[in-house]
Design a protein around this motif. Structure first.
Motif, PDB file in Angstrom:
ATOM      1  N   LEU A   1       0.727  -1.278   0.072  1.00  0.00           N
ATOM      2  CA  LEU A   1       0.219   0.002  -0.103  1.00  0.00           C
ATOM      3  C   LEU A   1       0.816   1.362  -0.068  1.00  0.00           C
ATOM      4  O   LEU A   1       0.318   2.219   0.251  1.00  0.00           O
ATOM      5  CB  LEU A   1      -0.812   0.002   1.259  1.00  0.00           C
ATOM      6  CG  LEU A   1      -2.127  -0.968   1.143  1.00  0.00           C
ATOM      7  CD1 LEU A   1      -2.485  -1.177   2.816  1.00  0.00           C
ATOM      8  CD2 LEU A   1      -3.157  -0.491   0.149  1.00  0.00           C
ATOM      9  N   GLY A   2       2.203   0.854  -0.170  1.00  0.00           N
ATOM     10  CA  GLY A   2       3.087   2.070  -0.306  1.00  0.00           C
ATOM     11  C   GLY A   2       3.293   2.848   1.353  1.00  0.00           C
ATOM     12  O   GLY A   2       3.745   3.907   1.478  1.00  0.00           O
ATOM     13  N   VAL A   3       3.008   2.004   2.161  1.00  0.00           N
ATOM     14  CA  VAL A   3       3.307   2.186   3.756  1.00  0.00           C
ATOM     15  C   VAL A   3       4.629   1.908   3.995  1.00  0.00           C
ATOM     16  O   VAL A   3       5.140   1.021   3.828  1.00  0.00           O
ATOM     17  CB  VAL A   3       2.409   1.773   4.525  1.00  0.00           C
ATOM     18  CG1 VAL A   3       2.797   2.279   5.991  1.00  0.00           C
ATOM     19  CG2 VAL A   3       0.780   2.245   4.375  1.00  0.00           C
ATOM     20  N   GLU A   4       5.331   2.979   4.464  1.00  0.00           N
ATOM     21  CA  GLU A   4       6.739   2.872   4.994  1.00  0.00           C
ATOM     22  C   GLU A   4       6.935   2.871   6.380  1.00  0.00           C
ATOM     23  O   GLU A   4       6.045   3.749   7.172  1.00  0.00           O
ATOM     24  CB  GLU A   4       7.769   3.940   4.229  1.00  0.00           C
ATOM     25  CG  GLU A   4       7.688   3.507   2.734  1.00  0.00           C
ATOM     26  CD  GLU A   4       8.602   4.435   2.053  1.00  0.00           C
ATOM     27  OE1 GLU A   4       9.169   5.512   2.864  1.00  0.00           O
ATOM     28  OE2 GLU A   4       8.778   4.505   0.579  1.00  0.00           O
ATOM     29  N   ASP A   5       7.932   2.219   7.103  1.00  0.00           N
ATOM     30  CA  ASP A   5       8.185   2.408   8.451  1.00  0.00           C
ATOM     31  C   ASP A   5       8.724   3.786   8.747  1.00  0.00           C
ATOM     32  O   ASP A   5       9.883   4.086   8.167  1.00  0.00           O
ATOM     33  CB  ASP A   5       9.277   1.348   8.970  1.00  0.00           C
ATOM     34  CG  ASP A   5       9.599   1.122  10.265  1.00  0.00           C
ATOM     35  OD1 ASP A   5       9.026   2.005  11.064  1.00  0.00           O
ATOM     36  OD2 ASP A   5      10.356   0.102  10.667  1.00  0.00           O
ATOM     37  N   ASP A   6       8.390   4.462   9.652  1.00  0.00           N
ATOM     38  CA  ASP A   6       9.007   5.563   9.868  1.00  0.00           C
ATOM     39  C   ASP A   6      10.058   5.666  11.157  1.00  0.00           C
ATOM     40  O   ASP A   6      10.750   6.507  11.672  1.00  0.00           O
ATOM     41  CB  ASP A   6       7.755   6.875  10.525  1.00  0.00           C
ATOM     42  CG  ASP A   6       7.157   6.369  11.598  1.00  0.00           C
ATOM     43  OD1 ASP A   6       7.563   5.374  12.178  1.00  0.00           O
ATOM     44  OD2 ASP A   6       6.097   6.975  11.947  1.00  0.00           O
ATOM     45  N   GLY A   7      10.338   4.316  11.745  1.00  0.00           N
ATOM     46  CA  GLY A   7      11.278   4.100  12.786  1.00  0.00           C
ATOM     47  C   GLY A   7      10.895   4.650  13.857  1.00  0.00           C
ATOM     48  O   GLY A   7      11.732   4.616  14.874  1.00  0.00           O
ATOM     49  N   GLU A   8       9.631   4.986  14.261  1.00  0.00           N
ATOM     50  CA  GLU A   8       9.249   5.551  15.500  1.00  0.00           C
ATOM     51  C   GLU A   8       8.746   4.897  16.666  1.00  0.00           C
ATOM     52  O   GLU A   8       8.366   5.139  17.574  1.00  0.00           O
ATOM     53  CB  GLU A   8       8.139   6.720  15.493  1.00  0.00           C
ATOM     54  CG  GLU A   8       8.841   7.925  14.638  1.00  0.00           C
ATOM     55  CD  GLU A   8       7.708   9.153  14.456  1.00  0.00           C
ATOM     56  OE1 GLU A   8       6.615   9.142  15.183  1.00  0.00           O
ATOM     57  OE2 GLU A   8       8.250  10.043  13.444  1.00  0.00           O
ATOM     58  N   GLY A   9       8.765   3.440  16.355  1.00  0.00           N
ATOM     59  CA  GLY A   9       8.264   2.411  17.142  1.00  0.00           C
ATOM     60  C   GLY A   9       6.792   2.199  17.478  1.00  0.00           C
ATOM     61  O   GLY A   9       6.168   2.883  16.720  1.00  0.00           O
ATOM     62  N   MET A  10       6.674   1.807  18.465  1.00  0.00           N
ATOM     63  CA  MET A  10       5.121   1.613  19.150  1.00  0.00           C
ATOM     64  C   MET A  10       4.527   2.813  19.736  1.00  0.00           C
ATOM     65  O   MET A  10       5.220   3.410  20.419  1.00  0.00           O
ATOM     66  CB  MET A  10       5.151   0.414  20.173  1.00  0.00           C
ATOM     67  CG  MET A  10       5.619  -0.877  19.522  1.00  0.00           C
ATOM     68  SD  MET A  10       5.738  -2.411  20.455  1.00  0.00           S
ATOM     69  CE  MET A  10       7.244  -1.992  21.382  1.00  0.00           C
ATOM     70  N   ASP A  11       3.439   2.827  19.912  1.00  0.00           N
ATOM     71  CA  ASP A  11       2.659   3.874  20.524  1.00  0.00           C
ATOM     72  C   ASP A  11       1.674   3.370  21.553  1.00  0.00           C
ATOM     73  O   ASP A  11       1.026   2.254  21.580  1.00  0.00           O
ATOM     74  CB  ASP A  11       1.636   4.676  19.802  1.00  0.00           C
ATOM     75  CG  ASP A  11       2.372   5.267  18.523  1.00  0.00           C
ATOM     76  OD1 ASP A  11       3.449   5.968  19.008  1.00  0.00           O
ATOM     77  OD2 ASP A  11       2.045   5.385  17.314  1.00  0.00           O
ATOM     78  N   TYR A  12       1.405   4.122  22.866  1.00  0.00           N
ATOM     79  CA  TYR A  12       0.291   3.788  23.634  1.00  0.00           C
ATOM     80  C   TYR A  12       0.120   5.194  24.224  1.00  0.00           C
ATOM     81  O   TYR A  12       0.790   5.951  24.633  1.00  0.00           O
ATOM     82  CB  TYR A  12       0.819   2.847  24.866  1.00  0.00           C
ATOM     83  CG  TYR A  12      -0.658   2.457  25.436  1.00  0.00           C
ATOM     84  CD1 TYR A  12      -1.069   1.072  25.296  1.00  0.00           C
ATOM     85  CD2 TYR A  12      -1.167   3.294  26.685  1.00  0.00           C
ATOM     86  CE1 TYR A  12      -2.089   0.657  26.090  1.00  0.00           C
ATOM     87  CE2 TYR A  12      -2.354   2.780  27.061  1.00  0.00           C
ATOM     88  CZ  TYR A  12      -2.691   1.548  26.837  1.00  0.00           C
ATOM     89  OH  TYR A  12      -3.727   1.017  27.568  1.00  0.00           O
ATOM     90  N   PHE A  13      -1.629   5.237  24.016  1.00  0.00           N
ATOM     91  CA  PHE A  13      -2.144   6.726  24.308  1.00  0.00           C
ATOM     92  C   PHE A  13      -2.799   6.626  25.782  1.00  0.00           C
ATOM     93  O   PHE A  13      -3.798   5.562  25.794  1.00  0.00           O
ATOM     94  CB  PHE A  13      -2.749   7.249  23.142  1.00  0.00           C
ATOM     95  CG  PHE A  13      -1.940   7.451  22.060  1.00  0.00           C
ATOM     96  CD1 PHE A  13      -1.204   8.678  21.667  1.00  0.00           C
ATOM     97  CD2 PHE A  13      -1.920   6.542  21.147  1.00  0.00           C
ATOM     98  CE1 PHE A  13      -0.517   9.032  20.831  1.00  0.00           C
ATOM     99  CE2 PHE A  13      -0.942   6.528  19.827  1.00  0.00           C
ATOM    100  CZ  PHE A  13      -0.255   8.061  19.680  1.00  0.00           C
TER     101      PHE A  13
END
Length: 340
Positions: free
Chosen positions: A136-148
């Protein structure tokens, strides 16, 4: 027509957290798209505050009722990050493009049963998940995982007698017995902390199922150990964890949330192994010192992909063999690194 994506991951806590790089990177690639997330009702709390998700859908007892609800959404594509029979049925009956990833189950079974490692080296599950959306043209931004953490779930730790950034958070429980460090090992380790780093309180984190273990631990100490097990929901426990100096945990959901939040961790592995792709992996803006403790040369591990309710050998050396001195040394080394 506006693009609309459905991401599927039913469980568990850690595996849902592992999907967050896909969610964020998909949002970056398709800023105006709608992103929906399908999970089990008990896991809604993990994703409901994620600003990159427009709608959280909950799996119903009837799969066909779930599919009927999903059909009304007219998705551009389904991103299946769970990959089981139920998600297969969903994908087939939605009649839309779908994308998935390689769970590497065969390679894991070979490692478990024959102790021959064919798994990709140093490849985290988050990176395998991102392969699913590469087309889908999605690339890894290298920012890792999230939790909000939702504002209503933020805990005032002063009411617990704690100071922000001055305590050790210890996640004592796990879903499976073979991921839990025995009580006596926790007690031994905390005694070392008391002797050698007495200014650091220890906060026990866990659910209602961990209350008895926590009470046993606390009974051996005075004010230096704070028991929060069973008193807070998941995100409230995460709020407490987020205000700690360092986190100790087995291979469980709160370990991976701690990494997502950029907390230094000591990860203790028993019947499972980091090679499954579950080692601490920080985003490029959250890099912290960490340590992995395991009985590396024990020839009966890994004995499972997920964890067991008992040790199949009866000796439970993968956890009982871990010395409290190793845990203290790992904590002390991280604290020293943080003070540099």
């Amino acid at each position: 027509m506006k693009q609309k994506f459905l991401i599927i991951r039913f469980s568990s806590i850690g595996d849902i957290v592992f999907t967050t790089p896909v969610i964020r990177c998909l949002r970056k690639r398709y800023a105006d798209a709608e992103i929906h997330f399908l999970t089990k009702p008990e896991n809604k709390i993990i994703v409901e505050s994620n600003p990159n998700i427009d709608k959280v859908l909950l799996l119903k007892k009837s799969l066909f009722e779930t599919i009927s609800e999903l059909k009304k959404e007219h998705y551009t594509a389904v991103i299946d990050l769970h990959k089981n029979l139920r998600t297969f049925a969903i994908k087939q009956l939605l009649f839309t493009k779908n994308y998935s990833f390689n769970k590497l189950n065969l390679e894991k079974e070979i490692l478990i049963h024959f102790h021959y490692n064919l798994l990709p080296q140093n490849l985290h599950i988050t990176e395998r998940n991102l392969v699913a959306v590469a087309a889908l043209g999605v690339e890894d931004d290298g920012e890792g995982m999230d939790y909000f953490i939702a504002p209503q779930h933020k805990v005032d730790i002063e009411k617990l007698g704690l100071v922000n950034g001055n305590f050790i958070a210890w996640v004592i429980g796990a879903k499976h017995f073979t991921k839990v460090l025995p009580t006596e090992k926790v007690i031994e380790s905390i005694r070392l902390f008391q002797q050698k780093i007495p200014d650091r309180k220890v906060v026990l984190l866990g659910g209602r199922e961990d209350v008895a273990m926590a009470e046993n631990i606390v009974s051996n100490f005075t004010e230096s150990v704070v028991n929060t097990c069973g008193k807070f929901n998941l995100s409230e426990s995460v709020s407490i964890l987020n205000q700690s100096k360092i986190v100790i945990s087995g291979d469980t959901g709160l370990l991976h949330i701690a990494v997502a939040l950029g907390k230094p961790v000591v990860a203790i592995f028993g019947s499972t192994v980091p090679e499954f792709g579950v080692f601490p992996k920080y985003g490029k803006f959250k890099i912290q010192p960490s340590a992995i403790i395991e009985m590396k040369d024990l020839d009966c591990r890994p004995c499972t992909k997920f964890g067991r309710n008992s040790c199949p050998k009866g000796h439970f050396l993968c956890m009982k063999g871990i010395e409290s001195q190793r845990i203290f040394a790992a904590v002390k080394n991280i604290l020293n690194d943080l003070e540099k």
